[in-house]
Design a protein around this motif. Sequence first.
Motif, short mmCIF file in Angstrom:
data_model
loop_
_atom_site.label_atom_id
_atom_site.label_comp_id
_atom_site.label_asym_id
_atom_site.label_seq_id
_atom_site.Cartn_x
_atom_site.Cartn_y
_atom_site.Cartn_z
N GLY A 176 0.79 -1.23 0.00
CA GLY A 176 0.00 0.00 0.00
C GLY A 176 0.82 1.27 0.00
O GLY A 176 0.27 2.37 0.05
N ARG A 179 0.00 4.39 -2.31
CA ARG A 179 -1.39 4.85 -2.37
C ARG A 179 -1.47 6.34 -2.72
O ARG A 179 -2.40 6.80 -3.40
CB ARG A 179 -2.06 4.58 -1.03
N THR A 180 -0.49 7.11 -2.29
CA THR A 180 -0.40 8.52 -2.65
C THR A 180 0.79 8.72 -3.59
O THR A 180 1.65 7.85 -3.73
CB THR A 180 -0.23 9.41 -1.41
N TYR A 243 -1.48 -1.38 -10.08
CA TYR A 243 -2.35 -2.52 -9.78
C TYR A 243 -2.51 -3.35 -11.06
O TYR A 243 -2.53 -2.80 -12.16
CB TYR A 243 -3.73 -2.06 -9.30
N SER A 261 -0.47 -5.30 -6.24
CA SER A 261 -0.99 -3.98 -5.89
C SER A 261 0.03 -3.24 -5.05
O SER A 261 0.70 -3.83 -4.20
CB SER A 261 -2.30 -4.11 -5.10
N ILE A 263 -1.26 -0.09 -3.98
CA ILE A 263 -2.15 1.00 -3.56
C ILE A 263 -3.24 0.52 -2.60
O ILE A 263 -4.26 1.17 -2.42
CB ILE A 263 -2.78 1.69 -4.79
N SER A 264 -3.02 -0.62 -1.94
CA SER A 264 -4.03 -1.18 -1.03
C SER A 264 -3.76 -0.72 0.40
O SER A 264 -2.73 -1.06 0.99
CB SER A 264 -4.02 -2.72 -1.10
N HIS A 265 -4.68 0.06 0.95
CA HIS A 265 -4.48 0.66 2.27
C HIS A 265 -4.11 -0.39 3.33
O HIS A 265 -4.71 -1.45 3.42
CB HIS A 265 -5.78 1.35 2.72
#
Length: 398
Positions: A176, A179-180, A243, A261, A263-265
Amino acid sequence: MGINSPLNRKLRMGLVGGGQGSFIGRVHSIAACLDNRAVVTAGALSSNPERSKASAPDYDIDPARAYGSYQEMLDAEAKLPEGERIDFVSVTTPNHTHFEIAKAAVEAGFHVVCDKPMTFDLAQAESLLESVQKSNVVFAVTHNYTGYPLIRQAREMILGGELGEINAIRSQYIQGWLRTSLEAEDQKQAAWRTDPSKSGAAGAFGDIATHAYNLGRYMTGLLPDSVSCSLKSFVEGRRLDDYGTAVIRYENGGLGTVTASQISHGRENDFEIEIDGTKGSLRWRQENPNEMIVRRNGSPHQIYTRDPGGSHMNGSGAAACRLPAGHPEAFFEAFANIYAAVFDAIAKRAEGGPVEKRDTIYPNVFDGVEGMYFIQQCVESNIQNSAWLPLKHEAARR
């Protein structure tokens, strides 16, 4: 028996990359030296000559062997007497530099340990394969997850038929940290990994899906036939995928999925693989690497723990352990198992024996080519609206 018999000494490591702010270079140096079989002797630690030399004290490298560039290191070390020069080069730099460094090291006669993915693109990988084939050097690619004891355990079980015919492989690598848009903040690791000129044609798929694909191949030995892939960048303005999912058809009729992925919190380094066979299935998760679950219908689930003295452990699994049961081993030790196998091969070469290049316990140049082919075909499949494309690279088959 001496260290690295018949050499009876530590192997001398030339580290490329690993300067101040590096992650993977430090990992390589620790892993290589973990079993007291190697020492960091020389380095070209950064593409910036001043930073390279300023980083040398971090590795206790003599200032005289702290070089401003990899080419300077290779040229200077090759001129030293055989009893003083480095034995192998570890390439721990961004993807776009791997090829030129590794190829130059091979052609200079040095053994090479190269971080993954092996090169920037497939053409470079094929060229490097040709160079390695013509040489007498040991060449390894650090798909380090192949070094975990329970992965080695599972591989021997699967290849020995304990799970029966393999029907399915589900491999996912979920993070994750992107993610930003960290690259917009010039965060070093994010900046090059999301830059097509440095990372290549794929982002998350080039960075971590290659591990997921390689591990399924390593554990099962299944030969791929074709692939369909869908990639996406969810962070606005990002130029490479963060992703994606690939579906793989294997020659035996089995199916595989690879999902990656970044970008997975809340997900840190969650790499998991499940393998289904006609006689049983197993599951292993990198964040809990000292346990593996084996399931068979009608029987209680079995939890295999990393235990070198346990009767449930096979030869491959036990040989990859360093500590007694209950003393966790993980990332550094898995990396060190790759290096240990490479050192065994270097020692065998010193005895005058042939260098095995294809059938090795550690990932090799053939695996590196196959990984680059996987990336290329996944990217192209995505461009063609997830079209099914070949995944057979005959030169890389093993």
